[in-house]
Design a protein around this motif. Structure first.
Motif, short mmCIF file in Angstrom:
data_model
loop_
_atom_site.label_atom_id
_atom_site.label_comp_id
_atom_site.label_asym_id
_atom_site.label_seq_id
_atom_site.Cartn_x
_atom_site.Cartn_y
_atom_site.Cartn_z
N ILE A 1 -42.52 40.48 101.23
CA ILE A 1 -42.38 41.92 101.49
C ILE A 1 -42.20 42.70 100.20
O ILE A 1 -42.57 43.88 100.12
CB ILE A 1 -41.21 42.21 102.46
CG1 ILE A 1 -39.86 41.80 101.85
CG2 ILE A 1 -41.43 41.50 103.80
CD1 ILE A 1 -38.67 42.19 102.73
N PHE A 2 -41.66 42.05 99.14
CA PHE A 2 -41.49 42.74 97.87
C PHE A 2 -42.83 42.94 97.16
O PHE A 2 -42.93 43.77 96.25
CB PHE A 2 -40.53 41.97 96.97
CG PHE A 2 -39.11 42.00 97.45
CD1 PHE A 2 -38.27 43.05 97.14
CD2 PHE A 2 -38.60 40.96 98.23
CE1 PHE A 2 -36.96 43.09 97.59
CE2 PHE A 2 -37.30 40.98 98.68
CZ PHE A 2 -36.47 42.05 98.36
N ALA A 3 -43.84 42.15 97.56
CA ALA A 3 -45.17 42.32 96.99
C ALA A 3 -45.96 43.40 97.71
O ALA A 3 -46.97 43.88 97.20
CB ALA A 3 -45.93 41.00 97.05
N VAL A 4 -45.51 43.80 98.91
CA VAL A 4 -46.29 44.73 99.74
C VAL A 4 -45.61 46.09 99.86
O VAL A 4 -46.26 47.13 99.78
CB VAL A 4 -46.51 44.12 101.14
CG1 VAL A 4 -47.25 45.10 102.05
CG2 VAL A 4 -47.25 42.81 101.04
N PHE A 5 -44.28 46.10 100.03
CA PHE A 5 -43.56 47.34 100.30
C PHE A 5 -42.69 47.74 99.10
O PHE A 5 -42.27 46.88 98.31
CB PHE A 5 -42.68 47.19 101.54
CG PHE A 5 -43.44 46.86 102.79
CD1 PHE A 5 -44.07 47.86 103.52
CD2 PHE A 5 -43.54 45.56 103.25
CE1 PHE A 5 -44.78 47.56 104.67
CE2 PHE A 5 -44.24 45.25 104.40
CZ PHE A 5 -44.86 46.26 105.11
N THR A 6 -42.41 49.04 99.01
CA THR A 6 -41.53 49.52 97.94
C THR A 6 -40.09 49.07 98.21
O THR A 6 -39.68 48.92 99.37
CB THR A 6 -41.57 51.05 97.85
OG1 THR A 6 -41.05 51.61 99.06
CG2 THR A 6 -42.99 51.54 97.62
N GLY A 7 -39.34 48.88 97.14
CA GLY A 7 -37.96 48.47 97.29
C GLY A 7 -37.12 49.47 98.06
O GLY A 7 -36.27 49.09 98.87
N SER B 1 -38.12 51.54 100.47
CA SER B 1 -38.41 51.49 101.90
C SER B 1 -37.85 50.22 102.54
O SER B 1 -37.46 50.24 103.72
CB SER B 1 -39.92 51.58 102.15
OG SER B 1 -40.59 50.43 101.67
N ILE B 2 -37.76 49.15 101.78
CA ILE B 2 -37.15 47.91 102.30
C ILE B 2 -35.67 48.14 102.57
O ILE B 2 -35.15 47.77 103.63
CB ILE B 2 -37.35 46.76 101.31
CG1 ILE B 2 -38.83 46.35 101.26
CG2 ILE B 2 -36.50 45.55 101.72
CD1 ILE B 2 -39.15 45.33 100.19
N PHE C 1 -43.57 49.84 110.47
CA PHE C 1 -43.63 51.27 110.76
C PHE C 1 -42.97 52.12 109.66
O PHE C 1 -43.49 53.18 109.30
CB PHE C 1 -42.92 51.58 112.08
CG PHE C 1 -43.56 50.95 113.28
CD1 PHE C 1 -44.71 51.49 113.82
CD2 PHE C 1 -43.02 49.83 113.86
CE1 PHE C 1 -45.31 50.93 114.94
CE2 PHE C 1 -43.62 49.25 114.96
CZ PHE C 1 -44.77 49.80 115.52
N LEU C 2 -41.86 51.66 109.15
CA LEU C 2 -41.06 52.47 108.23
C LEU C 2 -41.31 52.17 106.76
O LEU C 2 -40.95 52.95 105.89
CB LEU C 2 -39.56 52.26 108.52
CG LEU C 2 -39.11 52.56 109.96
CD1 LEU C 2 -37.61 52.28 110.09
CD2 LEU C 2 -39.43 53.98 110.36
N GLY C 3 -41.93 51.02 106.47
CA GLY C 3 -42.12 50.61 105.08
C GLY C 3 -43.25 51.37 104.40
O GLY C 3 -44.32 51.57 104.98
N ASN C 4 -43.01 51.79 103.15
CA ASN C 4 -44.06 52.39 102.32
C ASN C 4 -44.69 51.30 101.48
O ASN C 4 -44.00 50.58 100.75
CB ASN C 4 -43.47 53.47 101.41
CG ASN C 4 -42.96 54.65 102.20
OD1 ASN C 4 -43.56 55.05 103.20
ND2 ASN C 4 -41.83 55.23 101.78
N ARG C 5 -46.00 51.16 101.58
CA ARG C 5 -46.69 50.10 100.86
C ARG C 5 -46.91 50.47 99.42
O ARG C 5 -47.16 51.63 99.09
CB ARG C 5 -48.02 49.77 101.54
CG ARG C 5 -47.83 49.22 102.96
CD ARG C 5 -49.14 48.95 103.65
NE ARG C 5 -48.89 48.47 105.02
CZ ARG C 5 -48.75 47.20 105.34
NH1 ARG C 5 -48.85 46.27 104.41
NH2 ARG C 5 -48.52 46.83 106.59
#
Length: 259
Positions: A127-133, A135-136, A254-258
């Motif tokens: 998830i750290f490779a796909v989403f911003t920290g 948004s996580i 839904f909530l994560g910014n890529r």
């Protein structure tokens, strides 16, 4: 006769008070074990992502986008066939844990739970490779608030939630099958549908599992069977841990910014 009834009532009241106090301690243990498991998962996931992702082009094995790259280690766990082993390892371990729990000591069961939490951290590090920290973290906080409310409701409600069990289990099996199929289909629409249904299913499971943990303690405490409750607390922590993790990963869609 009146004196006997008074003594008996006092004994029943004292026993009920002891069960209530024991229940609070038991639930604190369950939530404590779950919290330690979550910390292990978060630490493992963050540490592994730090080894897998770099901004130094000289260490790059593949480019993620912008100035972010995969190291050789990152390429191995995210892009090579090894990723399938990492992806399904937690699923294998959780089934193995359920099969072996009766043969394990309480200490061994707790260690197994922490090993499982570590494997989940490895599996979730992508998830750290796909989403911003940011948004996580935001999604984690939203999940924590929702989980706390659902678990509290499951603990306090007088409504019998036992009838939800079969329906929710069937839903989980359906989610697993659909998720595996969509690995090969790669459909964004199907993934969004899976995520929406997954949030609802694990929201229901959070309340259901909390009530089940509570009822399990009361049943065994009334029978005086306290030996088994140590491992039952670990199983309860595992169930709530899985509810939280799954709700978090589905909400992240839904909530994560890529990146």
């Amino acid at each position: 006769m009146a004196e006997y009834d008074t003594i008996r009532t006092a004994q029943v009241g004292a026993r009920g008070l002891a069960i209530d106090e024991g229940l609070r301690a038991y639930m604190n243990k369950v939530y404590g074990l779950m919290s330690v498991g979550m910390l292990i998962t978060a630490a493992a996931s963050w540490a592994i992502s730090g080894l897998a992702i770099t901004t130094d082009p000289s260490l790059a094995a593949a480019q993620l986008g912008g100035d972010r790259y995969l190291t050789d280690f990152g390429y191995a766990i995210y892009a090579s066939p090894l990723r399938w082993v990492i992806m399904f390892l937690p699923l294998v371990l959780v089934f193995a844990f359920g099969a072996a729990i009766n043969r394990l000591s309480e200490a061994a069961a707790q260690l197994f739970f922490y090993v499982f939490a570590t494997s989940m951290g490895l599996s979730l590090s992508w998830i750290f490779a796909v989403f911003t920290g940011v948004s996580i973290i935001q999604t984690f906080l939203v999940t924590a608030i929702a989980f706390a409310g659902l678990s509290l409701w499951g603990y306090l409600t007088k409504k019998d939630l036992s009838g939800w069990g079969t329906f929710l289990l069937m839903g989980v099996i359906g989610l697993i099958v659909a998720s595996i199929v969509n690995i090969f289909l790669g459909s964004g629409t199907v993934q969004l549908a899976i995520s929406a249904i997954g949030v609802l299913i694990f929201a229901g499971l959070t309340a259901y599992d909390t009530q089940n943990i509570k009822n399990t303690y009361i049943a065994h405490a009334q029978q005086g069977d306290t030996e088994w409750l140590g491992k039952a607390a670990i199983m309860g922590a595992l169930n709530l841990y899985l509810d939280f993790i799954n709700m978090f990963t589905f909400l992240l869609q839904f909530l994560g910014n890529r990146e």
